[in-house]
Enzyme design. Structure first.
Site, PDB file in Angstrom:
ATOM      1  N   ASN A  58       4.058 -81.366  30.809  1.00  0.00           N
ATOM      2  CA  ASN A  58       5.144 -80.931  29.945  1.00  0.00           C
ATOM      3  C   ASN A  58       4.608 -80.796  28.522  1.00  0.00           C
ATOM      4  O   ASN A  58       3.796 -81.609  28.083  1.00  0.00           O
ATOM      5  CB  ASN A  58       6.285 -81.948  29.976  1.00  0.00           C
ATOM      6  N   GLN A  71       8.658 -82.847  27.258  1.00  0.00           N
ATOM      7  CA  GLN A  71       7.655 -83.866  26.969  1.00  0.00           C
ATOM      8  C   GLN A  71       8.336 -84.975  26.182  1.00  0.00           C
ATOM      9  O   GLN A  71       9.010 -84.723  25.186  1.00  0.00           O
ATOM     10  CB  GLN A  71       6.501 -83.273  26.159  1.00  0.00           C
ATOM     11  N   VAL A  79       6.569 -88.309  25.855  1.00  0.00           N
ATOM     12  CA  VAL A  79       5.492 -89.086  25.252  1.00  0.00           C
ATOM     13  C   VAL A  79       4.477 -88.072  24.742  1.00  0.00           C
ATOM     14  O   VAL A  79       3.931 -87.291  25.518  1.00  0.00           O
ATOM     15  CB  VAL A  79       4.838 -90.057  26.262  1.00  0.00           C
ATOM     16  N   HIS A 126      -0.690 -85.822  29.055  1.00  0.00           N
ATOM     17  CA  HIS A 126      -0.749 -86.470  30.372  1.00  0.00           C
ATOM     18  C   HIS A 126      -0.329 -85.466  31.435  1.00  0.00           C
ATOM     19  O   HIS A 126       0.506 -84.603  31.200  1.00  0.00           O
ATOM     20  CB  HIS A 126       0.121 -87.732  30.436  1.00  0.00           C
ATOM     21  N   HIS A 159       1.201 -85.143  35.233  1.00  0.00           N
ATOM     22  CA  HIS A 159       1.899 -85.787  36.338  1.00  0.00           C
ATOM     23  C   HIS A 159       1.276 -85.278  37.633  1.00  0.00           C
ATOM     24  O   HIS A 159       1.125 -84.073  37.823  1.00  0.00           O
ATOM     25  CB  HIS A 159       3.385 -85.408  36.358  1.00  0.00           C
TER      26      HIS A 159
END
Length: 133
Positions: free
Chosen positions: A92, A99, A101, A105, A107
């Site tokens: 994201n 998003q 955080v 990253h 997923h």
């Protein structure tokens, strides 16, 4: 262009939960480690094989640093293969992209036929989606 930030600070001003996890100062269930990334079980996983792959350096999102993103998605791919292959790989980007955080990253959501997971939100009820009354 690798981003450098003080450990645990993300942008240098606000604490970054993923920097804290990478540095070992916040708890997480780590399921895999590489020199450039870690994989953890997220809080509130969307299924039994939902993992997050996080680079060890702070990069805001998948668009900020193509080199770090490339290395991180490579690790996410390795993890997905180890989990059996059928999955969704999701990154994201930005608030409108959901998003929450702001540390890059990926997923990795392992999937099985008829697993009942619905990861996509329904389309908003705009004029084009409403029935005529």
């Amino acid at each position: 262009m690798t981003q450098t930030a003080a450990p645990g600070t993300g942008n240098g001003a606000e604490p970054c939960v993923f920097c804290e996890i990478v540095e070992g100062r916040s708890p997480a269930t780590v399921v895999a480690e590489w020199p450039d990334a870690i994989a953890i079980v997220p809080l509130g996983p969307r299924g039994p094989l939902h993992r997050l792959v996080i680079p060890r350096v702070h990069v805001r999102d998948a668009l900020e640093d193509p080199d770090v993103n490339e290395a991180t998605v490579r690790r996410a791919t390795e993890l997905a293969r180890a989990q059996g292959g059928d999955c969704q790989l999701i990154a994201n980007v930005g608030p409108a992209g959901e998003q929450t955080v702001f540390h890059l990253h990926w997923h990795v959501v392992g999937r099985a036929a008829d697993d009942g997971l619905n990861l996509w939100h329904p389309a908003p009820a705009g004029p084009e989606n409403r029935e005529a009354t």
